[in-house]
Structures are given as C-alpha cells and as structure tokens.
Design a protein around this motif. Structure first.
Motif, PDB file in Angstrom:
ATOM      1  N   ASP A  74      70.661  26.386  14.878  1.00 16.97           N
ATOM      2  CA  ASP A  74      69.748  25.273  15.089  1.00 16.97           C
ATOM      3  C   ASP A  74      68.430  25.746  15.702  1.00 16.97           C
ATOM      4  O   ASP A  74      67.352  25.259  15.334  1.00 16.97           O
ATOM      5  CB  ASP A  74      70.392  24.224  16.002  1.00 16.97           C
ATOM      6  N   ALA A  75      68.506  26.696  16.631  1.00 22.20           N
ATOM      7  CA  ALA A  75      67.289  27.206  17.251  1.00 22.20           C
ATOM      8  C   ALA A  75      66.452  28.002  16.257  1.00 22.20           C
ATOM      9  O   ALA A  75      65.222  27.884  16.229  1.00 22.20           O
ATOM     10  CB  ALA A  75      67.636  28.072  18.460  1.00 22.20           C
ATOM     11  N   LEU A  76      67.100  28.805  15.439  1.00 18.98           N
ATOM     12  CA  LEU A  76      66.362  29.562  14.421  1.00 18.98           C
ATOM     13  C   LEU A  76      65.707  28.619  13.410  1.00 18.98           C
ATOM     14  O   LEU A  76      64.563  28.842  12.992  1.00 18.98           O
ATOM     15  CB  LEU A  76      67.302  30.531  13.709  1.00 18.98           C
ATOM     16  N   LYS A  77      66.412  27.559  13.029  1.00 26.62           N
ATOM     17  CA  LYS A  77      65.827  26.570  12.114  1.00 26.62           C
ATOM     18  C   LYS A  77      64.573  25.951  12.718  1.00 26.62           C
ATOM     19  O   LYS A  77      63.568  25.757  12.035  1.00 26.62           O
ATOM     20  CB  LYS A  77      66.852  25.473  11.790  1.00 26.62           C
ATOM     21  N   GLU A  78      64.661  25.638  14.013  1.00 27.51           N
ATOM     22  CA  GLU A  78      63.504  25.029  14.663  1.00 27.51           C
ATOM     23  C   GLU A  78      62.346  26.019  14.756  1.00 27.51           C
ATOM     24  O   GLU A  78      61.187  25.650  14.536  1.00 27.51           O
ATOM     25  CB  GLU A  78      63.884  24.515  16.051  1.00 27.51           C
ATOM     26  N   LEU A  79      62.629  27.275  15.060  1.00 24.23           N
ATOM     27  CA  LEU A  79      61.576  28.294  15.125  1.00 24.23           C
ATOM     28  C   LEU A  79      60.932  28.485  13.755  1.00 24.23           C
ATOM     29  O   LEU A  79      59.714  28.706  13.657  1.00 24.23           O
ATOM     30  CB  LEU A  79      62.154  29.610  15.642  1.00 24.23           C
ATOM     31  N   MET A  80      61.735  28.374  12.698  1.00 25.05           N
ATOM     32  CA  MET A  80      61.187  28.449  11.345  1.00 25.05           C
ATOM     33  C   MET A  80      60.320  27.233  11.055  1.00 25.05           C
ATOM     34  O   MET A  80      59.238  27.340  10.475  1.00 25.05           O
ATOM     35  CB  MET A  80      62.321  28.567  10.322  1.00 25.05           C
ATOM     36  N   ARG A  81      60.787  26.054  11.469  1.00 24.88           N
ATOM     37  CA  ARG A  81      60.043  24.822  11.245  1.00 24.88           C
ATOM     38  C   ARG A  81      58.694  24.873  11.979  1.00 24.88           C
ATOM     39  O   ARG A  81      57.681  24.368  11.481  1.00 24.88           O
ATOM     40  CB  ARG A  81      60.866  23.631  11.725  1.00 24.88           C
ATOM     41  N   LEU A  82      58.673  25.457  13.157  1.00 27.80           N
ATOM     42  CA  LEU A  82      57.456  25.540  13.955  1.00 27.80           C
ATOM     43  C   LEU A  82      56.524  26.660  13.502  1.00 27.80           C
ATOM     44  O   LEU A  82      55.414  26.791  14.014  1.00 27.80           O
ATOM     45  CB  LEU A  82      57.819  25.751  15.435  1.00 27.80           C
TER      46      LEU A  82
END
Length: 410
Positions: A74-82
């Motif tokens: 979930d954190a990696l997904k958010e870092l990708m989204r950002l």
C-alpha cells in the motif's frame, strides 16, 4: 484498494511512506523494504507504553515473509501515485510476496528530492507532502473541509454517542439501544450546533441499516459480529460518523474517515478526541487554516510558542477547577483533551508545552509548576494516550496523571 473518488488508500500511517521511500532510495529489494518497515514498527512499539516486548516476536516478524506485505504494498502504491517511485508490479497479497522478494524499485527525481528533504528537515518534508496528498485524494480534501481546515466556514464537527450504560439497567439490550439511538442523537443535535443536522428517523434508519448489513455479512460466515456490547456500540458509532460526515458534505466510507483523521493529526492540521469535557461524543476539529490555490497549499497552524503558553494557562485553570471539586490529580489524557479542544490545537502542542515547562524552557514567570505521577486514577479508556517524558536523569517514563502546584518560595 480504494484510491480516489470517495475513498482513501488503506495506508494507516504516513510514517510508512517515509520509511519505505528511504529504503527504495538506498536500492533495497522488496524483502529489504519489508524488513525496514518491520524495524520501524518494532521501534515504535518499543517506545510506546505497555508491557515489555518479547524479542522472539521481533525475530518471528523478520522471518515471516508475509508479515506487513500489505502495508509495504500500500505504501509503495501511494509513493507511485505521488510520483516518488516509478510504477512497477507489486505483490497482490502476502502469499505472492515470495515471488517479489528480490524485486527492486526506482526512486524518481521528485522522490529523491523528498528523501533528501526528509533527512535535512523532516517537518518541512511533511509540509511538502501535504499538498501532494490533497491533490491526489479528493476524499481527503473533503474531510479537511468538513472539519474546518479548508475554507474555514466551520471549526469542528461533533458526533454524540450513546453509552451502553446510559440505558436503564433492566433495558440494556441491542434492540433497546437501536430504539433509543435516534431520539438520543437528534435531541443532542437540536440543543446546539454540532456541525451537522439530521432527525431521529433518519438517524435510526442509518444506524439500523448499517447494523443489519454488518449482521448479514457475519451470519453468512456463521459468526456473531457483536459478541460484547462494545462491539455493538462501536458499529453504531461507525454508522453515526459516516452519517454525520455525509450530511456535512463528505460522503466517504468509515475506514477512509479513520485514515483521514490519522493523516490529518500526523500532519498537524486536525485532531479528534472522545474525552473533552461535556456530553460523551467524538469531536473533530481543525488545528490549522489552509488555503488552496491551483497547485499551492498554504498552511497556518495553531502551533508554537504562543499556543503552548496558552495551553499551560488552560492546563492551570483546568487543574484548579478539578482541585475546587475535590480532585488533586487529573488524568493526563483528560486534561489534554480539554485544553486541545478549547484552543483547537493538536495533541502534540499540549505535550510539548508540558515538556517545555518541566525542562525549564517555558513558564519562567509563572508562580506554579507542573507535577506528573505514574499512578492511574480510575479506569483508563483504550483510546486514551498517556504522557511520555524523557529526561537525562530518569530516562523515558510514562505518566498518567497531572496537577499544578505552587513554586517554592525563593
């Protein structure tokens, strides 16, 4: 995972972004990133009050390749989204983590800049993160608007809650609670402006429909969703919080609301408590004024010197009122909630103010001083946070009660 529109990613702690961004920047593979998060979570638990931790549990966490995989993903997904990490394939679950343990991820230029900022000025790095989160998640913006951080048309929203023990002793049942909740909340809403409006019929329908859906899902798995009154009242609270925010203009799910309130408190822009003086309720309030303009977000927090000075004054008044009522020491969590709710500041400002006066960095001209004790007064709610103080002489100690006493005459 819900990522936009009416929901938020299931990222419970923003600090996970910091830990994982640093791990990606150093070139660690997925398993190395997972271990970095394990170390972060374990260190946080060690610093938290409670019974001593078992080192064997820590070794088990590190040895279990499925442990915290969802959090890492979930954190990696958010870092990708950002835009901090380049898009890449991630494990779909803990069961598939083994196939990704050696996978590596590439930090972007923006991500590297953010990691560098974290290392040089952590507070500034989170200020840089805030507008990115607002732009990426309309649901977060909606939450901040309702609690009053954005547009500032209000300063708080309050959800009245009915305690199980407020029902007559001979009528404490789920059906009696269902029957009472609508009129109870509607009466509270009619007596004062709490930031939203609804009538008894709508409240009852919202709570009962929510309960029935939870009950149906559980019964399809042959489970009892409400084995104790607390589980039942907590589910009713979820329904009420969801209804209140929906009526105020923020139609997101309850889990997203929980995430939004965690994010906003971490970022110092909003806070919440169950423990402020007055009728039992869940109170949300903004602790900052934010202005959105195109891609810029300006933030003016109620934080720092003058607010900590004011917090000490309010703490003194609160303790004096308690003493007049026959109570010398008051629970720290109770005093903190009262002060922060009155001043509309975040919890950390209260704790820093108390730490400052004990360390001699604040309150030199005050004729009184703060005294803390480790004993407990009465039962402590599970949602209450004690006061943790670290000094060179005593190390790190957890204190549960607080009072003010006159300074010795010179």
């Amino acid at each position: 995972m819900t990522v936009g529109g009416q929901g938020l990613p299931r990222l419970q702690e923003l600090a996970y972004l910091e830990t994982i961004a640093k791990a990606v920047a150093t070139g660690l593979p997925f398993e190395g990133i997972r271990l970095a998060l394990v170390d972060h979570i374990w260190s946080f638990r060690q610093a938290s009050p409670g019974d001593p931790l078992d080192p064997a549990e820590y070794r088990a966490w590190r040895g279990d390749e499925k442990k915290y995989v969802r959090n890492v993903t979930d954190a990696l997904k958010e870092l990708m989204r950002l835009g901090f990490v380049e898009n890449a394939i991630l494990p779909s679950s803990g069961k598939s983590a083994y196939a990704h343990k050696d996978a590596s991820y590439r930090i972007t230029t923006a991500g590297q800049d953010w990691v560098s900022l974290l290392r040089s000025d952590r507070r500034l790095a989170y200020d840089d993160l805030l507008p990115r989160l607002v732009r990426a998640h309309p649901a977060f913006t909606s939450f901040l608007t309702v609690v009053g951080a954005i547009d500032n048309q209000r300063s708080s929203i309050v959800i009245p809650l009915l305690r199980w023990t407020e029902l007559p002793p001979n009528k404490r049942s789920q059906q009696a609670y269902r029957s009472a909740i609508g009129e109870f909340v509607a009466s509270a809403l009619a007596s004062v402006d709490l930031g939203w409006h609804s009538d008894a019929s709508e409240i009852s329908m919202a709570v009962n429909d929510y309960l029935d859906r939870v009950l149906a899902r559980a019964q399809s798995r042959d489970k009892d969703p409400f084995p104790a009154p607390r589980a039942f009242t907590q589910t009713c609270e979820e329904a009420l919080v969801r209804l209140a925010f929906n009526k105020a203009g923020c139609g997101i799910d309850y889990v997203s609301l929980e995430i939004a309130r965690r994010w906003s408190r971490w970022l110092g822009i909003a806070c919440f408590t169950y423990h402020a003086p007055g009728p039992y309720a869940l109170r949300f309030w903004s602790t900052a004024q934010m202005q959105l303009a195109d891609r810029d977000v300006t933030v003016n927090r109620r934080a720092g010197g003058q607010w900590r000075d004011r917090a000490l004054v309010e703490l003194h008044d609160y303790c004096q009122q308690a003493r007049a009522a026959g109570t010398t020491y008051v629970p720290v969590w109770e005093a903190r909630a009262a002060v922060c709710w009155k001043l509309r500041i975040v919890d950390d400002e209260f704790d820093r103010a108390v730490t400052d006066i004990i360390a001699g960095r604040r309150g030199h001209d005050l004729p009184w001083r703060v005294h803390l004790d480790q004993v407990s007064v009465g039962s402590v709610p599970t949602s209450a946070v004690p006061f943790i103080l670290t000094t060179a002489a005593a190390g790190t100690r957890t204190y549960n009660v607080i009072t003010v006493v006159p300074k010795p005459a010179k």
